[in-house]
Design a protein around this motif. Structure first.
Motif, short mmCIF file in Angstrom:
data_model
loop_
_atom_site.label_atom_id
_atom_site.label_comp_id
_atom_site.label_asym_id
_atom_site.label_seq_id
_atom_site.Cartn_x
_atom_site.Cartn_y
_atom_site.Cartn_z
N UNK A 35 0.84 -1.19 0.00
CA UNK A 35 0.00 0.00 0.00
C UNK A 35 0.88 1.25 0.00
N UNK A 36 0.50 2.21 -0.86
CA UNK A 36 1.27 3.44 -0.99
C UNK A 36 0.33 4.64 -0.92
N UNK A 37 0.77 5.69 -0.25
CA UNK A 37 -0.01 6.93 -0.19
C UNK A 37 0.41 7.82 -1.36
N UNK A 38 -0.57 8.46 -2.00
CA UNK A 38 -0.28 9.34 -3.12
C UNK A 38 -1.14 10.59 -3.02
N UNK A 39 -0.54 11.73 -3.21
CA UNK A 39 -1.27 13.00 -3.12
C UNK A 39 -0.82 13.93 -4.24
N UNK A 40 -1.62 14.94 -4.50
CA UNK A 40 -1.35 15.89 -5.57
C UNK A 40 -0.18 16.79 -5.21
N UNK A 41 0.81 16.89 -6.13
CA UNK A 41 1.98 17.76 -5.93
C UNK A 41 1.79 18.99 -6.81
N UNK A 42 1.23 20.02 -6.25
CA UNK A 42 0.89 21.21 -7.03
C UNK A 42 2.06 22.14 -7.29
N UNK A 43 3.03 22.16 -6.40
CA UNK A 43 4.13 23.13 -6.51
C UNK A 43 4.92 22.93 -7.79
N UNK A 44 5.31 21.70 -8.08
CA UNK A 44 6.10 21.43 -9.28
C UNK A 44 5.29 21.72 -10.54
N UNK A 45 4.02 21.35 -10.54
CA UNK A 45 3.18 21.58 -11.72
C UNK A 45 3.02 23.06 -12.00
N UNK A 46 2.90 23.87 -10.96
CA UNK A 46 2.78 25.31 -11.13
C UNK A 46 4.07 25.89 -11.70
N UNK A 47 5.22 25.38 -11.24
CA UNK A 47 6.50 25.87 -11.74
C UNK A 47 6.71 25.53 -13.21
N UNK A 48 6.32 24.31 -13.60
CA UNK A 48 6.45 23.90 -15.00
C UNK A 48 5.60 24.78 -15.91
N UNK A 49 4.37 25.03 -15.50
CA UNK A 49 3.48 25.87 -16.32
C UNK A 49 4.01 27.30 -16.40
N UNK A 50 4.46 27.84 -15.28
CA UNK A 50 4.95 29.22 -15.23
C UNK A 50 6.16 29.41 -16.14
N UNK A 51 7.00 28.39 -16.27
CA UNK A 51 8.21 28.49 -17.09
C UNK A 51 7.89 28.70 -18.57
N UNK A 52 6.68 28.33 -19.00
CA UNK A 52 6.31 28.48 -20.42
C UNK A 52 5.17 29.49 -20.62
N UNK A 53 4.91 30.31 -19.61
CA UNK A 53 3.80 31.28 -19.66
C UNK A 53 2.46 30.57 -19.76
N UNK A 54 2.42 29.34 -19.28
CA UNK A 54 1.16 28.60 -19.23
C UNK A 54 0.50 28.75 -17.88
N UNK A 55 -0.48 27.91 -17.60
CA UNK A 55 -1.23 28.01 -16.34
C UNK A 55 -1.35 26.64 -15.70
N UNK A 56 -1.42 26.65 -14.38
CA UNK A 56 -1.69 25.42 -13.63
C UNK A 56 -3.17 25.37 -13.28
#
Length: 324
Positions: free
Chosen positions: A247-268
């Motif tokens: 059994x493994x716990x998994x949760x949403x990692x928003x920080x990295x996704x926001x950084x990736x989008x911001x690097x290309x002028x995209x949105x999270x």
């Protein structure tokens, strides 16, 4: 303006000229007959315009009806969405979590299929499936049925590499393998061209378990003019999944996704359910282009003709108490 049946256009012109000549001769004969009888022609209030306007409107309507038979066409500029969209699906084990109904991957597949079906044929859509590696399962194409079929075939397995997902998506856009330059060796970034009409939609829970650096890959996409829209599928509270008996716990990692989008002028975008996922697709900034399209004007000609017939008939009844 062009006509599908130009011969019928000549017929319409001949009929129109004939009708107006006949009307003119009829009016002269009527005036001569009245003069021979020693009578003066009736002078309705409003003079010549009032006497001739209703029948001329009706004659013009008949000419337009004949013109419609020639099937007039015109080339008009039509705005349409266009460009390339790569849907990059995280298919790692964590996407099997049920904190989004039915699963994170299932919800992403369902809403993505709806988005693809709603696109015009000027939008090419491709599919990339990524776990620890990445695989292009459908090259960008306007064959949207094949794209939907590729989306529906996705299943969960393995880990996650966001960097590999971005590189595989760029490869699908530019049509050649793309990799990060060797920074230690001073290797310059590859020249990918400029793809301002291309968008990568990264559908993932954001758990990056290895592979190429995701932010470096995002910066490479930015130099090529490609926007990355990141979609966090899941909940911050997370869920527990079972992998090979563990059994493994998994949760949403928003920080990295926001950084990736911001690097290309995209949105999270956070998508905690299927409804919010659908809203993400509605907000995608697809390029709007103007395309010349041949439009048939028969309906417009007939509509105007019916309008003129109606006005002419009403004026005849109002002013003279008859139609003919």
């Amino acid at each position: 303006m062009t006509f599908r049946y130009p011969l019928l256009l000549a017929v319409a012109v001949a009929v129109g000229v004939g009708l107006f000549v006949a009307y003119h001769l009829l009016q002269r004969r009527r005036a001569a007959a009245l003069a021979a009888a020693g009578l003066a022609p009736a002078r309705p209030r409003g003079g010549r315009l009032r006497r001739h306007l209703p029948p001329l409107l009706m004659l013009g309507a008949l000419v337009l009806l004949f013109l419609g038979v020639a099937r007039p066409q015109a080339t008009v500029p039509v705005p349409r969405a266009s460009g390339t969209v790569i849907l990059a699906f995280d298919v790692s084990n964590s996407m099997g979590a049920t904190d989004v109904t039915p699963t994170r991957l299932g919800a992403a597949q369902s809403t993505a299929a709806t988005f693809v079906r709603s696109q015009p044929d000027t939008v090419d859509v491709g599919v990339v499936a990524f776990g620890q590696g990445a695989l292009t399962t459908q090259l960008p194409s306007n064959d949207h049925d094949s794209t939907v079929a590729a989306i529906n075939r996705l299943t969960v397995a393995g880990g996650t590499s966001l960097g590999q997902a971005i590189l595989a998506s760029l490869s699908a856009i530019v049509g050649q393998p793309v990799s990060l330059p060797d920074a230690e060796a001073g290797e310059p970034p590859p020249d990918l061209g400029y793809w301002r009409s291309a968008t990568i939609v990264l559908l993932t829970d954001g758990e990056d378990t290895g592979g190429p650096d995701a932010l470096a890959a995002a910066e490479l996409a930015a130099t090529a003019g490609v926007h990355i829209e990141t979609v966090g599928v899941g909940t911050v509270e997370g869920a527990t999944i079972e992998v090979e008996g563990f059994q493994m716990a998994t949760a949403l990692n928003e920080e990295l996704l926001a950084q990736v989008a911001e690097a290309t002028a995209g949105s999270y975008h956070r998508a905690q359910d299927a409804q919010s996922l659908g809203g993400v697709y509605d907000s995608l900034d697809l390029r709007i282009t103007v395309e010349d399209k041949l439009v048939e004007l028969t309906g417009a000609a007939v509509g105007i003709a019916l309008f003129l017939l109606t006005i002419g008939g009403l004026l005849m009844i109002t002013w003279f108490g008859r139609i003919l």
